[in-house]
Scaffold this active site. Structure first.
Site, PDB file in Angstrom:
ATOM      1  N   GLU A   1      11.826  17.057 -33.917  1.00 15.21           N
ATOM      2  CA  GLU A   1      12.167  18.403 -33.415  1.00 15.21           C
ATOM      3  C   GLU A   1      11.997  19.443 -34.520  1.00 15.21           C
ATOM      4  O   GLU A   1      12.857  20.307 -34.717  1.00 15.21           O
ATOM      5  CB  GLU A   1      13.614  18.422 -32.891  1.00 15.21           C
ATOM      6  CG  GLU A   1      13.886  17.390 -31.812  1.00 15.21           C
ATOM      7  CD  GLU A   1      15.280  17.465 -31.202  1.00 15.21           C
ATOM      8  OE1 GLU A   1      16.005  18.456 -31.429  1.00 15.21           O
ATOM      9  OE2 GLU A   1      15.653  16.509 -30.484  1.00 15.21           O
TER      10      GLU A   1
ATOM     11  N   GLU B   1      21.694  11.805 -30.993  1.00 10.39           N
ATOM     12  CA  GLU B   1      22.812  12.309 -31.797  1.00 10.39           C
ATOM     13  C   GLU B   1      24.069  11.441 -31.754  1.00 10.39           C
ATOM     14  O   GLU B   1      25.173  11.947 -31.536  1.00 10.39           O
ATOM     15  CB  GLU B   1      23.126  13.753 -31.392  1.00 10.39           C
ATOM     16  CG  GLU B   1      21.897  14.650 -31.521  1.00 10.39           C
ATOM     17  CD  GLU B   1      22.147  16.114 -31.149  1.00 10.39           C
ATOM     18  OE1 GLU B   1      23.191  16.418 -30.556  1.00 10.39           O
ATOM     19  OE2 GLU B   1      21.265  16.936 -31.475  1.00 10.39           O
TER      20      GLU B   1
HETATM   21  C1  XIL Z   1      18.117  22.491 -27.187  1.00 10.39           C
HETATM   22  C2  XIL Z   1      17.125  23.314 -26.376  1.00 10.39           C
HETATM   23  O1  XIL Z   1      16.061  23.690 -27.232  1.00 10.39           O
HETATM   24  C3  XIL Z   1      17.806  24.531 -25.801  1.00 10.39           C
HETATM   25  O2  XIL Z   1      16.925  25.195 -24.904  1.00 10.39           O
HETATM   26  C4  XIL Z   1      19.071  24.139 -25.055  1.00 10.39           C
HETATM   27  O3  XIL Z   1      19.766  25.293 -24.646  1.00 10.39           O
HETATM   28  C5  XIL Z   1      19.982  23.294 -25.930  1.00 10.39           C
HETATM   29  O4  XIL Z   1      19.257  22.171 -26.417  1.00 10.39           O
HETATM   30  N1  XIL Z   1      18.835  18.777 -30.573  1.00 10.39           N
HETATM   31  C6  XIL Z   1      18.242  18.225 -29.476  1.00 10.39           C
HETATM   32  C7  XIL Z   1      17.626  19.106 -28.452  1.00 10.39           C
HETATM   33  O5  XIL Z   1      18.131  16.986 -29.395  1.00 10.39           O
HETATM   34  O6  XIL Z   1      17.709  18.567 -27.159  1.00 10.39           O
HETATM   35  C8  XIL Z   1      18.231  20.487 -28.473  1.00 10.39           C
HETATM   36  O7  XIL Z   1      17.491  21.296 -27.573  1.00 10.39           O
HETATM   37  C9  XIL Z   1      18.227  21.040 -29.873  1.00 10.39           C
HETATM   38  C10 XIL Z   1      19.036  20.180 -30.792  1.00 10.39           C
END
Ligand code: XIL
Length: 328
Positions: free
Chosen positions: A254, A147
């Site tokens: 994701e 990010e």
């Molecule tokens: C999220 C997890 O799914 C949650 O359990 C945690 O509380 C916060 O992070 N982008 C990403 C991931 O790159 O690491 C994030 O994961 C969701 C958004």
């Protein structure tokens, strides 16, 4: 004689029972993942434990939180690898690709880092990268930076800040990853560019800086519900075509879809968008962000509820198993 025959018969029956059951089971293929034998993987997260049905669906593993710096080193100098080990050991034992997520990210960094001097931050971030790489040497890939357009780390200046390129801190991060994890694919991961051309051109410009320096293997497009629920197939294809011009691998990293929350809404959006990814030659693999309802980070994105597949999951596994992924 009759007695003997009887007992031999019954022993034979028992043997046959065991043998025949074995025979029946051995003719059923060992529980395969949906993408077994396909040119691309379909993976998922592991969050601290491996659900019993995990291996009947997914063949790539990303720890949901376990390999984030803040999860591992919440207390300075005290490393907690528990959740990461569970995911890594499982993936390695099954021969699935394991992705570390993530080395440098402004979110879920340890709280103590921001208060350190810049030189101490530099030492600490390098120690973290070195330790993670040493512990998980069979990592197939790493989200080196996560990010960059949204969550800039507190220790950015310790990595060179903007510098002359505007993104020196990212370049330094990739140099460190390459130094300590020389065998892993190095990726940069982001959300929100899926349907935003101006964010996309920024993200592409960073990727190009890295590519010119031979530091990057691919990009990850998070593809979360808050973007994808509002996209159609031609928009998704345009995005992937745009990124393909970079000449690096593309991963859907994701994926999750809610689309109103109903089974029908989720199914329709999976049917609309997933084939675009599966059939795009630059996309090399797809990772979903959770699948067990009640355990996903966003309610409504689950695909497997109370031991049963939601319709989108049933469709997805059928589609993947019966459709060749396009790679060229
Ligand atoms: C999220 C997890 O799914 C949650 O359990 C945690 O509380 C916060 O992070 N982008 C990403 C991931 O790159 O690491 C994030 O994961 C969701 C958004």
């Amino acid at each position: 004689m009759r007695f003997l025959n009887g007992s031999i018969g019954s022993i034979f029956k028992q043997m046959c029972l065991a043998g025949c059951v074995g025979l029946i089971f051995s003719s059923v293929p060992a529980s395969a993942q949906m993408a077994t034998g396909k040119a691309k993987f379909v993976g998922n997260v592991i969050a601290g434990y491996v659900p019993s049905e995990y291996g009947t669906y997914w063949n790539q593993v990303t720890p949901e939180n376990g390999t984030k710096w803040g999860s591992v080193e919440g207390t300075r100098g005290s490393m907690n690898w528990g959740a990461a080990d569970v995911a890594y050991n499982y993936a390695v034992s099954k021969g699935y690709k394991f992705k570390m997520h993530t080395l440098v990210w402004g979110s879920q960094e340890p709280g103590w880092v921001k208060n350190l001097s810049s030189s101490d931050q530099r030492v600490e971030v390098e120690q973290w990268i070195k330790a993670a790489c040493a512990r998980y040497p069979k990592s197939w890939a790493i989200d080196v930076v996560n990010e960059p357009l949204h969550q800039v780390p507190s220790f950015k200046n310790a990595l060179g800040g903007n510098g002359t390129t505007g993104w020196d801190w990212i370049i330094t991060s990739f140099h460190l990853a390459k130094q300590y994890c020389p065998n892993a694919k190095l990726l940069m991961n982001e959300y929100g560019t899926e349907n935003d051309p101006s964010a996309r051109s920024k993200f592409k410009a960073i990727a190009k800086l890295l590519k010119d320096r031979n530091l990057i293997d691919g990009i990850g497009l998070q593809s979360h519900y808050f973007n994808l629920d509002y996209m159609n197939a031609s928009q998704m294809k345009a995005t992937l075509d745009d990124y393909a011009s970079l000449g690096v691998d593309i991963y859907i990293s994701e994926l999750d879809i809610v689309n109103g929350g109903s089974d029908a809404g989720q199914l329709a959006k999976y049917k609309e968008l997933f084939p675009v990814m599966w059939q795009h030659s630059s996309v090399k693999g797809i990772t979903l962000w959770g699948y067990r309802s009640g355990e996903t980070w966003k309610d409504g994105s689950g695909l497997y509820s109370n031991g049963k597949e939601r319709p989108a999951l049933t469709w997805l596994k059928g589609y993947v198993a019966t459709t060749n992924a396009k790679t060229k």
